[in-house]
Design an enzyme around this catalytic site. Structure first.
Site, PDB file in Angstrom:
ATOM      1  CG  ASP A   1      14.469  21.371  59.358  1.00 12.34           C
ATOM      2  OD1 ASP A   1      13.575  21.024  60.202  1.00 12.34           O
ATOM      3  OD2 ASP A   1      15.405  21.324  59.765  1.00 12.34           O
ATOM      4  CG  ASN A   2      14.481  24.398  54.818  1.00  9.04           C
ATOM      5  OD1 ASN A   2      14.318  25.391  55.826  1.00  9.04           O
ATOM      6  ND2 ASN A   2      15.469  23.843  54.631  1.00  9.04           N
ATOM      7  CB  CYS A   3       8.761  20.871  53.489  1.00  6.99           C
ATOM      8  SG  CYS A   3       8.758  20.107  51.876  1.00  6.99           S
ATOM      9  CG  LEU A   4       6.537  26.769  53.450  1.00 12.81           C
ATOM     10  CD1 LEU A   4       5.916  28.083  53.086  1.00 12.81           C
ATOM     11  CD2 LEU A   4       6.549  26.989  55.023  1.00 12.81           C
TER      12      LEU A   4
END
Lengths: 98, 123, 105
Positions: free
Chosen positions: C102-105
């Site tokens: 989720d928190n991966c750009l």
């Protein structure tokens, strides 16, 4: 000293109201909006509790008019949207209770 | 706090774990901020303390397990986790068995915590 | 070989249970990677992470988890970058058959 601007948009029966009251203190401001305005009705337990917190109490004028409580509210300052913006500029941090 | 410090953020979690998507959303905000090395503190307040119940088995309703996600907070270096003591008592939650180690605060303690942080994000 | 609709638009496996070692090989090939023992060690670790926390890790927790499970030598982003170039958490999760972090750009 200005500390925290609280906004509350749920009624006195809500978890938002309970949680807000747990934190609010002198030096804070509380802006009541939406269903939150019912909390400022004079001679109610909720109204008395809010007054006793020592915080500055504000209500959003349009929402008190819509709710039909404009004349029932005591001890609160009436603000419009510009007044709301001015409050957010005065307080470095803001907590929304909803 | 010195001027060179990064801005500290407090995420206030006030939602039960499976009643809405807000619980998960607030944790995602916290994890995202932590992944970018923002100093972050987390406060469980009101119904949010229900996320601290041990042995959640949300697989039964086909939803991601919030309790297990909370056990990964130390891996995100989120070490400063606080809980609204009165709410934990109200629901009879055994904090010693919670998925994450918390520090209990009373009302004035919560107010002080908010005052100590540069930004407060409420959910 | 799994057919293309077993994967989402970004190439992540839709169903956790569809994963098996041959599927990992298939995904890795599509990413231009040849899997070695070192890769497999991290892939199994990613599967363990998901089982334990019900989430795919972002980079920071993955590094820390590697350090805890495999020792400080392997708990470094440069080591993970050497195995899974670019974004190790994302690429590793993909090959391990996990959802996109989720928190991966």
């Amino acid at each position: 000293m200005t500390v925290i601007l609280h906004t509350l948009n749920t009624s006195p029966g809500s978890a938002g109201f309970t949680d807000c009251l747990r934190v609010i203190a002198a030096g804070d401001a509380l802006l009541l909006m939406g269903d939150g305005v019912y909390g400022a009705i004079a001679d109610t337990a909720a109204g008395a509790t809010l007054q006793a917190s020592g915080a500055e109490i504000y209500v959003l004028t349009a929402d008190t008019a819509a709710a039909g409580v404009s004349n029932l509210i005591k001890g609160a300052n009436h603000v419009d949207m510009d007044g709301f913006v001015a409050l957010t500029e005065r307080f470095p941090r803001q907590q929304a209770w909803y | 706090m010195g001027a060179v410090d990064k801005k500290s953020v407090l995420v206030v979690v006030r939602r039960s774990p499976y009643g809405s998507s807000l619980a998960r959303a607030s944790l995602d905000v916290a994890l995202a901020a932590a992944a970018f090395e923002q100093p972050l503190r987390l406060l469980f307040m009101g119904d949010g303390v229900l996320q601290l119940l041990a042995k959640q088995e949300s697989e039964a309703i086909g939803v991601k397990n919030i309790g297990r996600l909370l056990t990964s907070l130390p891996l995100y270096d989120i070490e400063r986790v606080y809980v609204d003591a009165a709410a934990a008592t109200r629901y009879g939650i055994d904090l010693s068995n919670a998925p994450v180690t918390t520090q209990a605060l009373d009302g004035p303690g919560i107010h002080q915590l908010m005052t100590d942080c540069d930004h407060v994000l409420g959910f | 070989m799994l057919c293309t609709n077993a994967f989402d638009q970004e190439g992540f496996l839709r169903k956790l249970s569809d994963w098996e070692p041959q599927v990992a090989e298939q995904i890795a090939r599509a990413e231009g990677l040849e899997l070695t023992c070192a890769h497999w060690e991290i892939l199994h670790l990613l599967r363990d992470y998901y089982r334990e926390y019900d989430a795919s890790p972002a980079m920071r927790p993955l590094v820390k988890y590697c350090a805890l499970q495999l020792g400080a030598d392997k708990g470094r982003s440069i080591y993970l970058m050497s195995l899974f170039p670019g974004s190790p958490a994302k690429l590793g999760s993909k090959i391990a058959g996990l959802p996109k972090p989720d928190n991966c750009l």
